[in-house]
Write a protein that holds these residues in place. Sequence first.
Motif, PDB file in Angstrom:
ATOM      1  N   GLN A 126      -4.489   6.414   0.956  1.00 34.51           N
ATOM      2  CA  GLN A 126      -3.449   5.746   1.729  1.00 34.51           C
ATOM      3  C   GLN A 126      -2.260   6.695   1.769  1.00 34.51           C
ATOM      4  OE1 GLN A 126      -3.035   1.368   1.372  1.00 34.51           O
ATOM      5  NE2 GLN A 126      -3.918   1.721  -0.651  1.00 34.51           N
ATOM      6  N   VAL A 127      -1.317   6.395   2.630  1.00 32.70           N
ATOM      7  CA  VAL A 127      -0.112   7.211   2.719  1.00 32.70           C
ATOM      8  C   VAL A 127       1.059   6.400   2.182  1.00 32.70           C
ATOM      9  CG1 VAL A 127       1.490   8.391   4.280  1.00 32.70           C
ATOM     10  CG2 VAL A 127      -0.969   8.546   4.656  1.00 32.70           C
ATOM     11  N   TYR A 128       1.827   7.046   1.319  1.00 34.16           N
ATOM     12  CA  TYR A 128       2.982   6.423   0.690  1.00 34.16           C
ATOM     13  C   TYR A 128       4.252   7.111   1.178  1.00 34.16           C
ATOM     14  CZ  TYR A 128      -0.454   4.242  -2.255  1.00 34.16           C
ATOM     15  OH  TYR A 128      -1.525   3.500  -2.681  1.00 34.16           O
ATOM     16  N   LEU A 173       2.271   1.937   4.598  1.00 40.58           N
ATOM     17  CA  LEU A 173       2.686   1.400   5.893  1.00 40.58           C
ATOM     18  C   LEU A 173       2.605  -0.124   5.881  1.00 40.58           C
ATOM     19  CD1 LEU A 173       3.446   1.689   8.891  1.00 40.58           C
ATOM     20  CD2 LEU A 173       1.017   1.995   9.379  1.00 40.58           C
ATOM     21  N   ASP A 174       1.491  -0.674   5.426  1.00 43.48           N
ATOM     22  CA  ASP A 174       1.332  -2.134   5.401  1.00 43.48           C
ATOM     23  C   ASP A 174       2.377  -2.803   4.514  1.00 43.48           C
ATOM     24  OD1 ASP A 174      -0.810  -1.980   7.148  1.00 43.48           O
ATOM     25  OD2 ASP A 174      -2.321  -2.085   5.554  1.00 43.48           O
ATOM     26  N   GLU A 175       2.657  -2.208   3.367  1.00 47.79           N
ATOM     27  CA  GLU A 175       3.666  -2.770   2.462  1.00 47.79           C
ATOM     28  C   GLU A 175       5.051  -2.721   3.093  1.00 47.79           C
ATOM     29  OE1 GLU A 175       1.454  -1.673  -1.765  1.00 47.79           O
ATOM     30  OE2 GLU A 175       2.864  -0.239  -0.907  1.00 47.79           O
ATOM     31  N   ARG A 176       5.349  -1.621   3.757  1.00 48.08           N
ATOM     32  CA  ARG A 176       6.658  -1.502   4.403  1.00 48.08           C
ATOM     33  C   ARG A 176       6.805  -2.489   5.551  1.00 48.08           C
ATOM     34  NH1 ARG A 176       8.088   4.269   6.024  1.00 48.08           N
ATOM     35  NH2 ARG A 176      10.023   3.200   6.516  1.00 48.08           N
ATOM     36  N   LEU A 177       5.740  -2.668   6.337  1.00 44.49           N
ATOM     37  CA  LEU A 177       5.780  -3.645   7.424  1.00 44.49           C
ATOM     38  C   LEU A 177       5.975  -5.055   6.866  1.00 44.49           C
ATOM     39  CD1 LEU A 177       2.985  -2.232   9.750  1.00 44.49           C
ATOM     40  CD2 LEU A 177       5.452  -2.256  10.208  1.00 44.49           C
ATOM     41  N   ALA A 178       5.291  -5.374   5.769  1.00 45.24           N
ATOM     42  CA  ALA A 178       5.434  -6.686   5.129  1.00 45.24           C
ATOM     43  C   ALA A 178       6.861  -6.912   4.624  1.00 45.24           C
ATOM     44  CB  ALA A 178       4.438  -6.826   3.984  1.00 45.24           C
ATOM     45  N   ASP A 179       7.539  -5.817   4.261  1.00 43.15           N
ATOM     46  CA  ASP A 179       8.932  -5.906   3.797  1.00 43.15           C
ATOM     47  C   ASP A 179       9.927  -5.923   4.953  1.00 43.15           C
ATOM     48  OD1 ASP A 179       8.201  -5.976   1.131  1.00 43.15           O
ATOM     49  OD2 ASP A 179       8.546  -3.836   0.784  1.00 43.15           O
ATOM     50  N   GLY A 180       9.418  -5.868   6.179  1.00 37.25           N
ATOM     51  CA  GLY A 180      10.293  -5.962   7.346  1.00 37.25           C
ATOM     52  C   GLY A 180      10.857  -4.640   7.835  1.00 37.25           C
ATOM     53  N   HIS A 181      10.329  -3.527   7.374  1.00 42.64           N
ATOM     54  CA  HIS A 181      10.814  -2.221   7.827  1.00 42.64           C
ATOM     55  C   HIS A 181      10.424  -2.003   9.287  1.00 42.64           C
ATOM     56  CE1 HIS A 181      11.158  -0.248   3.585  1.00 42.64           C
ATOM     57  NE2 HIS A 181      11.438  -1.523   3.554  1.00 42.64           N
ATOM     58  N   ASP A 182      11.318  -1.388  10.043  1.00 40.50           N
ATOM     59  CA  ASP A 182      11.030  -0.990  11.418  1.00 40.50           C
ATOM     60  C   ASP A 182      10.532   0.452  11.357  1.00 40.50           C
ATOM     61  OD1 ASP A 182      10.930  -1.023  14.196  1.00 40.50           O
ATOM     62  OD2 ASP A 182      12.994  -0.300  14.381  1.00 40.50           O
ATOM     63  N   ILE A 183       9.299   0.679  11.787  1.00 39.66           N
ATOM     64  CA  ILE A 183       8.693   1.998  11.649  1.00 39.66           C
ATOM     65  C   ILE A 183       8.412   2.561  13.038  1.00 39.66           C
ATOM     66  CG2 ILE A 183       6.774   3.282  10.659  1.00 39.66           C
ATOM     67  CD1 ILE A 183       6.813   1.266   8.394  1.00 39.66           C
TER      68      ILE A 183
END
Length: 112
Positions: A12-14, A73-83
Amino acid sequence: MTDRPKKPKRQQVYTLLVEVGRHPNDGLPEGSTGAALMCYASGVDEAEAVRETVAILKQADLAPLDVSGYGTLDERLADGHDISDEERALMGRALEENAVIVAQMTPFYDDA
């Protein structure tokens, strides 16, 4: 009780924010006291991504001081980050190449 075979871990990418200090031949701007590097690093877990990132930065004559992990990516999206699409493309490249990508460098300066 039956032992089930462990599911193989997948890369995965962190997203990592690495603070670096000064080191001879580090290539940081003259007068800076260090920098923050936004990195995308592949690994089977965040600890591996951090180890690989620190090792590569040391090979580049940088002096890592601290690493903050922001997850996949999935964790950041779940935290509401705009990517952004650009950021997603860099993450994809890190995964495809099994690499550490330094996406941004922000130098630090003393205001004294």
